[in-house]
Design a protein around this motif. Structure first.
Motif, short mmCIF file in Angstrom:
data_model
loop_
_atom_site.label_atom_id
_atom_site.label_comp_id
_atom_site.label_asym_id
_atom_site.label_seq_id
_atom_site.Cartn_x
_atom_site.Cartn_y
_atom_site.Cartn_z
N MET A 1 12.10 5.59 -26.94
CA MET A 1 12.12 4.91 -28.22
C MET A 1 11.53 3.50 -28.10
N LEU A 2 11.79 2.83 -26.98
CA LEU A 2 11.27 1.49 -26.76
C LEU A 2 9.73 1.50 -26.76
N ILE A 3 9.14 2.53 -26.19
CA ILE A 3 7.67 2.62 -26.15
C ILE A 3 7.11 2.75 -27.57
N VAL A 4 7.75 3.54 -28.41
CA VAL A 4 7.31 3.70 -29.80
C VAL A 4 7.46 2.37 -30.54
N ALA A 5 8.57 1.68 -30.32
CA ALA A 5 8.79 0.38 -30.96
C ALA A 5 7.69 -0.60 -30.57
N GLU A 6 7.38 -0.64 -29.28
CA GLU A 6 6.35 -1.57 -28.82
C GLU A 6 4.96 -1.15 -29.30
N ALA A 7 4.73 0.15 -29.52
CA ALA A 7 3.45 0.61 -30.07
C ALA A 7 3.27 0.07 -31.49
N PHE A 8 4.34 0.09 -32.29
CA PHE A 8 4.26 -0.50 -33.63
C PHE A 8 3.98 -2.00 -33.52
N GLY A 9 4.57 -2.65 -32.54
CA GLY A 9 4.30 -4.07 -32.31
C GLY A 9 2.85 -4.32 -31.93
N ALA A 10 2.29 -3.44 -31.10
CA ALA A 10 0.89 -3.59 -30.69
C ALA A 10 -0.05 -3.42 -31.89
N ILE A 11 0.23 -2.46 -32.75
CA ILE A 11 -0.58 -2.26 -33.96
C ILE A 11 -0.53 -3.53 -34.82
N ALA A 12 0.66 -4.11 -34.95
CA ALA A 12 0.82 -5.33 -35.74
C ALA A 12 0.00 -6.47 -35.16
N VAL A 13 -0.03 -6.59 -33.84
CA VAL A 13 -0.80 -7.65 -33.20
C VAL A 13 -2.28 -7.52 -33.55
N VAL A 14 -2.82 -6.33 -33.40
CA VAL A 14 -4.24 -6.11 -33.68
C VAL A 14 -4.57 -6.40 -35.14
N LEU A 15 -3.76 -5.85 -36.04
CA LEU A 15 -4.02 -6.06 -37.47
C LEU A 15 -3.91 -7.53 -37.86
N ASN A 16 -2.92 -8.21 -37.35
CA ASN A 16 -2.76 -9.61 -37.75
C ASN A 16 -3.83 -10.50 -37.13
N PHE A 17 -4.30 -10.15 -35.94
CA PHE A 17 -5.42 -10.88 -35.33
C PHE A 17 -6.63 -10.81 -36.26
N ILE A 18 -6.89 -9.61 -36.78
CA ILE A 18 -7.98 -9.42 -37.73
C ILE A 18 -7.69 -10.20 -39.02
N GLY A 19 -6.46 -10.13 -39.50
CA GLY A 19 -6.08 -10.80 -40.75
C GLY A 19 -6.30 -12.30 -40.71
N TYR A 20 -5.88 -12.96 -39.64
CA TYR A 20 -6.00 -14.42 -39.56
C TYR A 20 -7.45 -14.87 -39.46
N ARG A 21 -8.37 -13.99 -39.18
CA ARG A 21 -9.77 -14.35 -39.08
C ARG A 21 -10.50 -14.26 -40.43
N GLN A 22 -9.79 -13.83 -41.46
CA GLN A 22 -10.41 -13.68 -42.78
C GLN A 22 -10.58 -15.04 -43.46
N ASN A 23 -11.62 -15.15 -44.25
CA ASN A 23 -11.87 -16.38 -44.99
C ASN A 23 -11.32 -16.32 -46.41
N SER A 24 -10.98 -15.15 -46.87
CA SER A 24 -10.43 -14.95 -48.21
C SER A 24 -8.92 -14.75 -48.10
N VAL A 25 -8.18 -15.45 -48.94
CA VAL A 25 -6.72 -15.31 -48.94
C VAL A 25 -6.33 -13.88 -49.28
N GLU A 26 -7.02 -13.28 -50.25
CA GLU A 26 -6.69 -11.91 -50.65
C GLU A 26 -6.88 -10.93 -49.50
N ARG A 27 -7.97 -11.06 -48.75
CA ARG A 27 -8.20 -10.16 -47.60
C ARG A 27 -7.16 -10.40 -46.52
N TYR A 28 -6.83 -11.68 -46.29
CA TYR A 28 -5.79 -12.00 -45.32
C TYR A 28 -4.47 -11.34 -45.72
N LEU A 29 -4.07 -11.50 -46.98
CA LEU A 29 -2.80 -10.95 -47.44
C LEU A 29 -2.77 -9.43 -47.31
#
Length: 168
Positions: A1-29
């Motif tokens: 179960m811990l591996i699955v939990a950390e996999a969701f965390g890894a997905i969040a890291v990748v998505l948010n890395f992409i999100g913070y690089r956006q120049n538009s607030v709407e795309r970031y949100l």
């Protein structure tokens, strides 16, 4: 179960890395909403309720804030954070560190709804990410910690990059 939990965390890291690089607030949100919902699953799987609730509310808030940033939306999400915090503290008797998680969540909530410029959001979120990092460390979340460190790195590098563009 811990591996699955950390996999969701890894997905969040990748998505948010992409999100913070956006120049538009709407795309970031939009992008960060998916990251936050993934991180919410991660924290709930680790029994870190305060972060699970805070990131779930944040994901929902980001979807709504793309189109609606009214005072009512702000009021509803601030009230929801405060009510969940009080429930955890007085009813569930959770540890003091929930205040760190909810402080971070409130900063994100106010910033996401009130601020309209991506560069201002980045500056405002430096504090919220730092608080999130403190909470992730306190509950032993590997990818929650990586998530916040990655976000802090993304914010700072984007701010430096933008400043260099202005100076040239």
């Amino acid at each position: 179960m811990l591996i699955v939990a950390e996999a969701f965390g890894a997905i969040a890291v990748v998505l948010n890395f992409i999100g913070y690089r956006q120049n538009s607030v709407e795309r970031y949100l939009f992008i960060s909403a998916f990251a936050l919902l993934s991180l919410s699953v991660h924290f709930f799987m680790l029994d870190a309720m305060a972060a699970g609730v805070g990131t779930c509310l944040a994901g929902l808030r980001n979807f709504i804030a793309i189109k609606n940033r009214s005072r009512w939306v702000l009021f509803i999400f601030v009230a929801a954070n405060i009510l969940f915090m009080l429930y955890e503290w007085f009813i569930l008797h959770h540890d003091w560190n929930i205040f760190i998680a909810y402080a971070s969540s409130l900063i994100f909530t106010i910033g996401s709804i009130v601020l309209r410029e991506a560069d201002k959001i980045r500056r405002y979120f430096l504090l919220a990410e730092t608080l999130g990092l403190m909470y992730a460390l306190s509950v032993g979340s590997i990818f929650g910690t990586v998530f916040n460190i990655s976000n802090l790195f993304s914010i700072v590098t984007k701010m430096i990059s933008d400043k260099k563009k202005v100076n040239h």
